[in-house]
Enzyme design. Sequence first.
Site, PDB file in Angstrom:
ATOM      1  N   LYS A 202       1.701  -4.175   3.917  1.00  0.00           N
ATOM      2  CA  LYS A 202       0.707  -5.204   3.595  1.00  0.00           C
ATOM      3  C   LYS A 202       0.231  -5.082   2.161  1.00  0.00           C
ATOM      4  O   LYS A 202       0.132  -6.063   1.427  1.00  0.00           O
ATOM      5  CB  LYS A 202      -0.469  -5.092   4.569  1.00  0.00           C
ATOM      6  CG  LYS A 202      -1.407  -6.284   4.543  1.00  0.00           C
ATOM      7  CD  LYS A 202      -2.368  -6.234   5.709  1.00  0.00           C
ATOM      8  CE  LYS A 202      -3.175  -7.516   5.816  1.00  0.00           C
ATOM      9  NZ  LYS A 202      -4.072  -7.513   6.986  1.00  0.00           N
ATOM     10  N   GLU A 208       3.741   6.429   3.024  1.00  0.00           N
ATOM     11  CA  GLU A 208       4.986   6.703   3.732  1.00  0.00           C
ATOM     12  C   GLU A 208       6.056   5.664   3.404  1.00  0.00           C
ATOM     13  O   GLU A 208       7.219   5.995   3.124  1.00  0.00           O
ATOM     14  CB  GLU A 208       4.745   6.721   5.250  1.00  0.00           C
ATOM     15  CG  GLU A 208       3.805   7.806   5.730  1.00  0.00           C
ATOM     16  CD  GLU A 208       2.337   7.377   5.749  1.00  0.00           C
ATOM     17  OE1 GLU A 208       1.527   8.064   6.399  1.00  0.00           O
ATOM     18  OE2 GLU A 208       2.011   6.344   5.107  1.00  0.00           O
ATOM     19  N   GLY A 263      -2.140  -5.607  10.806  1.00  0.00           N
ATOM     20  CA  GLY A 263      -0.823  -4.998  10.908  1.00  0.00           C
ATOM     21  C   GLY A 263      -0.297  -4.918  12.328  1.00  0.00           C
ATOM     22  O   GLY A 263       0.877  -5.212  12.591  1.00  0.00           O
ATOM     23  N   ARG A 264      -1.151  -4.553  13.267  1.00  0.00           N
ATOM     24  CA  ARG A 264      -0.694  -4.381  14.649  1.00  0.00           C
ATOM     25  C   ARG A 264      -0.527  -5.713  15.372  1.00  0.00           C
ATOM     26  O   ARG A 264      -0.090  -5.732  16.531  1.00  0.00           O
ATOM     27  CB  ARG A 264      -1.650  -3.465  15.402  1.00  0.00           C
ATOM     28  CG  ARG A 264      -3.106  -3.878  15.376  1.00  0.00           C
ATOM     29  CD  ARG A 264      -4.001  -2.737  15.866  1.00  0.00           C
ATOM     30  NE  ARG A 264      -5.421  -3.034  15.791  1.00  0.00           N
ATOM     31  CZ  ARG A 264      -6.163  -2.882  14.706  1.00  0.00           C
ATOM     32  NH1 ARG A 264      -5.614  -2.459  13.569  1.00  0.00           N
ATOM     33  NH2 ARG A 264      -7.459  -3.143  14.730  1.00  0.00           N
ATOM     34  N   GLU A 349      -5.915   1.797  18.180  1.00  0.00           N
ATOM     35  CA  GLU A 349      -6.380   1.481  16.829  1.00  0.00           C
ATOM     36  C   GLU A 349      -7.383   0.337  16.873  1.00  0.00           C
ATOM     37  O   GLU A 349      -8.285   0.257  16.037  1.00  0.00           O
ATOM     38  CB  GLU A 349      -5.202   1.126  15.926  1.00  0.00           C
ATOM     39  CG  GLU A 349      -5.569   1.071  14.442  1.00  0.00           C
ATOM     40  CD  GLU A 349      -4.353   0.999  13.541  1.00  0.00           C
ATOM     41  OE1 GLU A 349      -3.813   2.063  13.185  1.00  0.00           O
ATOM     42  OE2 GLU A 349      -3.940  -0.124  13.190  1.00  0.00           O
ATOM     43  N   HIS A 380      10.545  11.795  36.757  1.00  0.00           N
ATOM     44  CA  HIS A 380      11.079  13.156  36.715  1.00  0.00           C
ATOM     45  C   HIS A 380      10.396  13.971  35.630  1.00  0.00           C
ATOM     46  O   HIS A 380      10.911  15.025  35.238  1.00  0.00           O
ATOM     47  CB  HIS A 380      12.590  13.105  36.504  1.00  0.00           C
ATOM     48  CG  HIS A 380      13.312  12.424  37.627  1.00  0.00           C
ATOM     49  ND1 HIS A 380      13.794  13.105  38.725  1.00  0.00           N
ATOM     50  CD2 HIS A 380      13.597  11.121  37.846  1.00  0.00           C
ATOM     51  CE1 HIS A 380      14.365  12.248  39.556  1.00  0.00           C
ATOM     52  NE2 HIS A 380      14.251  11.031  39.051  1.00  0.00           N
ATOM     53  N   LYS A 502      -5.832   9.310   5.018  1.00  0.00           N
ATOM     54  CA  LYS A 502      -5.057   8.893   3.852  1.00  0.00           C
ATOM     55  C   LYS A 502      -5.656   9.439   2.562  1.00  0.00           C
ATOM     56  O   LYS A 502      -4.948   9.931   1.673  1.00  0.00           O
ATOM     57  CB  LYS A 502      -5.003   7.361   3.767  1.00  0.00           C
ATOM     58  CG  LYS A 502      -4.138   6.688   4.817  1.00  0.00           C
ATOM     59  CD  LYS A 502      -4.135   5.175   4.571  1.00  0.00           C
ATOM     60  CE  LYS A 502      -3.272   4.438   5.578  1.00  0.00           C
ATOM     61  NZ  LYS A 502      -3.291   2.973   5.337  1.00  0.00           N
TER      62      LYS A 502
END
Length: 539
Positions: A202, A208, A263-264, A349, A380, A502
């Site tokens: 964005k 990262e 963003g999400r 978030e 399992h 951050k």
Amino acid sequence: MTNPLPTWSALQTHYEQIRDEKLRDWFAPANDTAPTRAERFTFSGGGIGADLSKNRITDATLELLVQLAREAGVEARRDAMFKGEIVNPTEGRAVLHTALRATEANAPFHKEITAERAKMAKFADAVRSGAWTGYTGKRIRHVVNIGIGGSDLGPKMVVHALQHLELPEITSHFVSNVDGADLWRTIEHLDPAETLAIIVSKTFTTLETMTNARSMRDWFVKHGCPEGDLAKHFVGVSANPAEVVKFGIARDNVFEMWDWVGGRYSLWSAVGLSIMIAIGPKQFDELLAGAHDMDEHFRTAPLEKNLPVLLGMIGIWYRNFFGSQSYLVAPYSEALHFLPSYLQQLEMESNGKQARLDGKFVDYATSAITWGEPGTNGQHAFFQMLHQGTTLVPIDFIAVLTPEHPLGDHHPKLLANCFAQSEALMLGRTEEEARKVAGPDKPELVPHIMFPGNRPTTTLLVDALTARSLGALIALYEHKVLVQGTVWDINSFDQWGVELGKILGKVVEADLTAPGAEVKQHDSSTSALIARARAALKR
């Protein structure tokens, strides 16, 4: 824990009255008369079916939960979001992911959205057809999406889910972790001449993402791509086009997102470019159409029959009255492998907040911990705890009724496991039943093979995993977040909790890489960790 809404107190009283009731008893033939629990507590919307009957609720419970939603102003907040009013007050923003899939010409930003989608479609078609080539003239066969958070989780989840619709000539890859192993394991066997990188950020400053983007740019140059031809291998998606151009991506290769898309919630925008390349513009439109179907259901259905409202309020019921700490998402579909991790960000978030909209701190629980794994794998692994553990974990089972593969004898086994798990969690096994199973010779086994039952589950049914049904499923959970955030009186659309790490990360990185002086500006633990890492990095 308290909440000032009057119905909250009524629900607390109701909870005290029914908390010891057993689902098994409610389903007993003598009690489950017409209309049955399954009939009364099964709902549908946007092409998704929901069986809520194995939840620890009565008709009165749902009435009170819907009353609480109405009292909290869910309808008003929902309508404000759809109108483009500011519903993210801490950042002063509208929240308009729903506009990205709206079909009405008078929808907010319709002209800009339509233009950007047309640009996406033109580019996607060029890549898919082979008309867009790399610097040697070869067609693109690998698309590497570089992003993190919402710029990675949503596109990766959708592309994996709709792999059966993917163009076979192109393989999609997703890189998010700043750990170099993530990027290296992706690109080490790729041919740069056949690779396209989509850099999604964005701000186009995300640590990262930009670290991976720079390393990938170096990889292209090292393997022979002239810097002047990098434009054939890089595109950018951002709300900050100037920064994209500054990075070195041609302005014509920049796709725009907007600050009114979180963003999400962004996979419906140009952030979904990797999706569109994988499945094509027409199927991408179907994804949007499915989300719009659920938008319309959420916007128009009465709260009493409104899937996002019902799912959200049942989550409130367990989190705030039963005290459950987490809830599980168990899709019985390998295609939905990444749905739980996508929902982790979407839910935690959004609603992992401690401050109310008025700035005061809550004195009640907010977001549940969201986790999950596809069935039957989870059976399992951790289902032992779900059946016999001491922690109450509500579960969302998701079943796709028609397989997207030709291996016909697998699917009945998969569905049988899904439905049997919800039945077993509901029924449990009484002491009397356990004694019969153990037999007269092994009474010592009885405590070990008893199951308490009464474990609540919701089963969501999808006829087939299409782009449209997936869009509706994602939008269902998006709107559930709004419902819960409204009842908790928090802002579901900011994420200040992401920022502190951050900021401190940049300080620590500077200390890790700085020459010379001993690190002293941190607590003793962090300073010791940095010193040890510095020593290792110098080897």
